[in-house]
Design a protein around this motif. Structure first.
Motif, PDB file in Angstrom:
ATOM      1  N   ASN A  19      68.354   5.251  40.746  1.00 49.05           N
ATOM      2  CA  ASN A  19      69.147   4.595  39.736  1.00 49.05           C
ATOM      3  C   ASN A  19      70.622   4.561  40.103  1.00 49.05           C
ATOM      4  OD1 ASN A  19      67.611   3.911  37.017  1.00 49.05           O
ATOM      5  ND2 ASN A  19      66.616   5.669  37.944  1.00 49.05           N
ATOM      6  N   ASN A 218      69.713  -1.137  40.773  1.00 51.62           N
ATOM      7  CA  ASN A 218      69.410  -2.163  41.786  1.00 51.62           C
ATOM      8  C   ASN A 218      68.796  -3.414  41.172  1.00 51.62           C
ATOM      9  OD1 ASN A 218      70.215  -0.463  44.023  1.00 51.62           O
ATOM     10  ND2 ASN A 218      68.317   0.677  43.711  1.00 51.62           N
ATOM     11  N   ARG A 219      69.337  -3.813  40.017  1.00 51.29           N
ATOM     12  CA  ARG A 219      68.816  -4.980  39.297  1.00 51.29           C
ATOM     13  C   ARG A 219      69.614  -6.246  39.560  1.00 51.29           C
ATOM     14  NH1 ARG A 219      69.788  -4.274  33.845  1.00 51.29           N
ATOM     15  NH2 ARG A 219      71.482  -2.855  34.424  1.00 51.29           N
TER      16      ARG A 219
END
Length: 247
Positions: A19, A218-219
């Motif tokens: 995250n 990592n979106r």
């Protein structure tokens, strides 16, 4: 039993790493130790000059836009945007060096590596001391004499960020982020350093654009020049223990 405990610890570390967070801190690189900002002689002189210019700017803008003096936020119908480049932070605790690089690259057209900037800022695995960034910026560029300011009202904060954008320099912020303030973030971030690169009051609610070096989860949602609720960004700044900006 020992194997299970070890497995749980490893799993927890992997989760934090995936995250974008390090296991030692609930943040992205803002040092949680408070250090008082001490202004240099040139900053003391600049503060008086900038406060005077800011007051004149505020009155001029209100008069032009017909905004009531007691309710000033930013001029209605205003759109401002600076072409600040985005540099993703290279470690989980380099939001300070990455943001500093973004600002310097915009002002100078070039910038040093994040590692060089991290060294200059005294960044450690605990992150960057926000109160040191203004002095560093002032040694690396001449477009703006950056000043540390804390505890601003919404009116004062909005005027300073608006003034910076209108005069071509990004204001830097120190935020504690909650998804309720800034919904593009999905979890709480205890401390994060980034810069302002735009505002839009043509529609309601007013929006603020931030150049964010952090890609949460990592979106591809928080990284880069991203719009957020203007008041939400202010609330995030006020929730942070420093309540500070560099303008």
């Amino acid at each position: 039993m020992k194997k299970m405990s070890l497995s749980l610890l490893v799993a927890g570390a992997v989760f934090l790493s995936s995250n974008g967070l390090s296991a030692h801190a609930e943040g992205t690189g803002d040092n949680p130790i408070f250090t008082k900002d001490i202004k240099t002689p040139s900053q003391i002189v600049a503060e008086k000059e900038k406060e005077k210019a800011l007051k004149e700017w505020k009155e001029k803008t209100k008069k032009e836009k017909g905004v009531d003096a007691g309710n000033y936020v930013i001029p209605g119908g205003t759109y401002r945007a600076l072409s600040v480049p985005s540099f993703e932070q290279e470690t989980s605790y380099w939001c300070g060096p990455a943001t500093t690089k973004q600002v310097l690259h915009y002002l100078n057209g070039s910038s040093s590596s994040q590692s060089t900037i991290a060294s200059g800022l005294g960044t450690t695995t605990d992150g960057t001391d926000f109160s040191r960034i203004d002095d560093y910026l002032n040694t690396k560029q001449s477009k703006n004499n950056y000043l540390y300011s804390s505890g601003n009202t919404y009116d004062g904060w909005s005027t300073k960020t608006d003034y910076g954008l209108a005069h071509g320099y990004p204001v830097l912020l120190d935020l504690e982020i909650y998804p309720s303030y800034m919904p593009k973030y999905t979890t709480h971030i205890a401390g994060h350093i980034l810069n302002v690169s735009g505002e839009d009051s043509r529609f309601s609610p007013v929006q603020m654009r931030l150049t964010d070096p952090y890609d949460q989860g990592n979106r591809g949602v928080t990284l880069g020049n991203v719009w957020h609720p203007h008041k939400g960004v202010y609330d995030a700044n006020m929730d942070h223990f420093r309540q500070a900006i560099l303008w």
